[in-house]
Scaffold this active site. Structure first.
Site, short mmCIF file in Angstrom:
data_model
loop_
_atom_site.label_atom_id
_atom_site.label_comp_id
_atom_site.label_asym_id
_atom_site.label_seq_id
_atom_site.Cartn_x
_atom_site.Cartn_y
_atom_site.Cartn_z
N GLY A 63 -0.59 7.62 -3.93
CA GLY A 63 0.03 8.20 -5.11
C GLY A 63 -0.89 9.19 -5.82
N GLU A 64 -0.28 10.25 -6.36
CA GLU A 64 -1.05 11.23 -7.15
C GLU A 64 -1.44 10.66 -8.52
OE1 GLU A 64 1.36 14.77 -7.24
OE2 GLU A 64 1.10 15.10 -5.08
N MET A 66 -2.64 -2.86 -4.07
CA MET A 66 -3.22 -4.10 -4.58
C MET A 66 -2.11 -5.03 -5.06
SD MET A 66 -6.91 -3.19 -6.14
CE MET A 66 -6.42 -2.61 -7.75
N MET A 84 3.76 4.58 -14.28
CA MET A 84 3.85 3.18 -13.87
C MET A 84 2.50 2.71 -13.33
SD MET A 84 7.53 2.57 -12.31
CE MET A 84 8.98 2.94 -13.29
N SER A 85 2.14 1.48 -13.67
CA SER A 85 0.88 0.90 -13.22
C SER A 85 1.00 -0.62 -13.30
CB SER A 85 -0.25 1.38 -14.14
OG SER A 85 -1.40 0.56 -13.98
N SER A 86 0.39 -1.30 -12.35
CA SER A 86 0.38 -2.77 -12.42
C SER A 86 -0.29 -3.22 -13.72
CB SER A 86 -0.37 -3.36 -11.22
OG SER A 86 0.19 -2.88 -10.02
N HIS A 109 4.94 2.03 -6.40
CA HIS A 109 4.66 1.55 -5.04
C HIS A 109 5.91 1.68 -4.17
CE1 HIS A 109 1.81 -1.18 -7.42
NE2 HIS A 109 0.99 -0.49 -6.65
N LEU A 167 3.91 -5.17 -7.18
CA LEU A 167 4.59 -3.90 -6.89
C LEU A 167 5.52 -3.46 -8.02
CD1 LEU A 167 5.53 -4.45 -3.13
CD2 LEU A 167 3.45 -3.45 -4.09
#
Ligand code: AMP
Length: 271
Positions: A131-132, A14, A168-170, A21, A17
């Site tokens: 991703g896990e 989405m 990590m996450s947007s 990602h 990045l």
């Protein structure tokens, strides 16, 4: 690419990045000949009161990062292209969405399964990388690929974390400085649970209680779920006998974060 006999690797995202990602893309690079990235904030996986409109976006920066990694093509469809007027077909799984995020986000996994199906049919990859970090999503896609006979290999990539452990996450972009510090309660709870399992604790209820206490001690957090479950079926377990998924979703301020870890009792190794 297909007519040239190339092996096509696909990484759907989405956008906005981050290093997670980029790790999927770097892994993807090693798996085949041509690498395709998609960036699409998929409306069908957001509920009515979720963050579709505010979801962070920066296409220029994403394209720059993609070209530096050596992505061969980026697919950035708009909403109209994927869901034109009179759209009416959705992909639903029977059991996996009855767990974890599926309970509090009823349309989420249907939206994911539907858009990934569409992207698979459009991009026609040989291999797709996920991703896990989004463990249930990965499980849903693996199940869907088996059930619907997609001729696509699914590869999972371990969760990429900040140096202090935050996954990590947007959505981490939503966190204020103090919320960013509070968000560490997720990984701390998982580490607490891992420590208990390593020292011999096997009762899921006891482990979940300790994780809950760890998170509740952080003000401004609200637990959506903490679960110990079978990594394939996602059914809850009461006793940790073998590798077990611990998954949690916690809202920090207004931001819902998820994380997970496989807990592996020392005596189950090799079983
Ligand atoms: P998203 O853009 O959040 O939909 O994620 C796109 C893909 O990146 C999904 O397969 C995610 O599981 C994966 N991903 C997101 N964050 C991470 C992370 N911290 N580590 C590994 N993979 C990730």
């Amino acid at each position: 690419m297909r007519s040239q006999g190339k092996t096509i690797v696909f990484v759907p995202t989405m956008g906005f990045l981050h290093e997670g990602h980029l790790t999927l893309l770097k892994t993807g690079r090693t798996l085949g000949d041509d690498l395709i990235l998609s960036i699409f904030v998929n409306p069908t996986q957001f509920g009515p009161n979720e963050d579709l409109d505010t979801y962070p976006r920066d296409l220029g920066r994403d394209l720059d990062l993609a070209s530096r990694i050596g992505v061969d093509a980026v697919f950035t469809p708009d909403r109209e292209t994927l869901y034109g007027s009179n759209y009416q077909t959705y992909v639903n799984l029977e059991n996996l969405p009855r767990h974890l995020c599926g309970l509090s986000r009823p349309v989420f996994l249907q939206g994911v399964a539907t858009v990934v199906t569409k992207l698979f049919n459009i991009v026609k990859p040989h291999i797709a990388v996920f991703g896990e970090k989004d463990f249930q999503q990965l499980t849903v896609i693996q199940q869907m690929v088996r059930d619907l006979n997609f001729d696509i290999r699914i590869e999972g990539v371990p969760t990429v974390r900040e140096p202090d452990g935050l996954a990590m996450s947007s959505r981490n972009a939503y966190l204020s400085k103090s919320q960013r510090a509070d968000a560490l309660c997720l990984i701390r709870a998982l580490e607490t649970a891992r420590g208990m399992v390593t020292s011999g604790e096997r009762s899921a209820a006891t482990i979940i209680d300790a994780a809950e206490a760890r998170i509740s001690a952080t003000p401004g957090t609200r637990i959506d779920y903490i679960a110990l479950c079978d990594p394939e079926t996602l059914d809850n377990v009461t006793v940790v006998r073998g590798p077990t998924l611990m998954a949690l979703a916690v809202t920090v301020g207004q931001t819902r974060l998820i994380d997970n870890m496989i807990l592996d009792p020392p005596d189950s190794q090799g079983l």
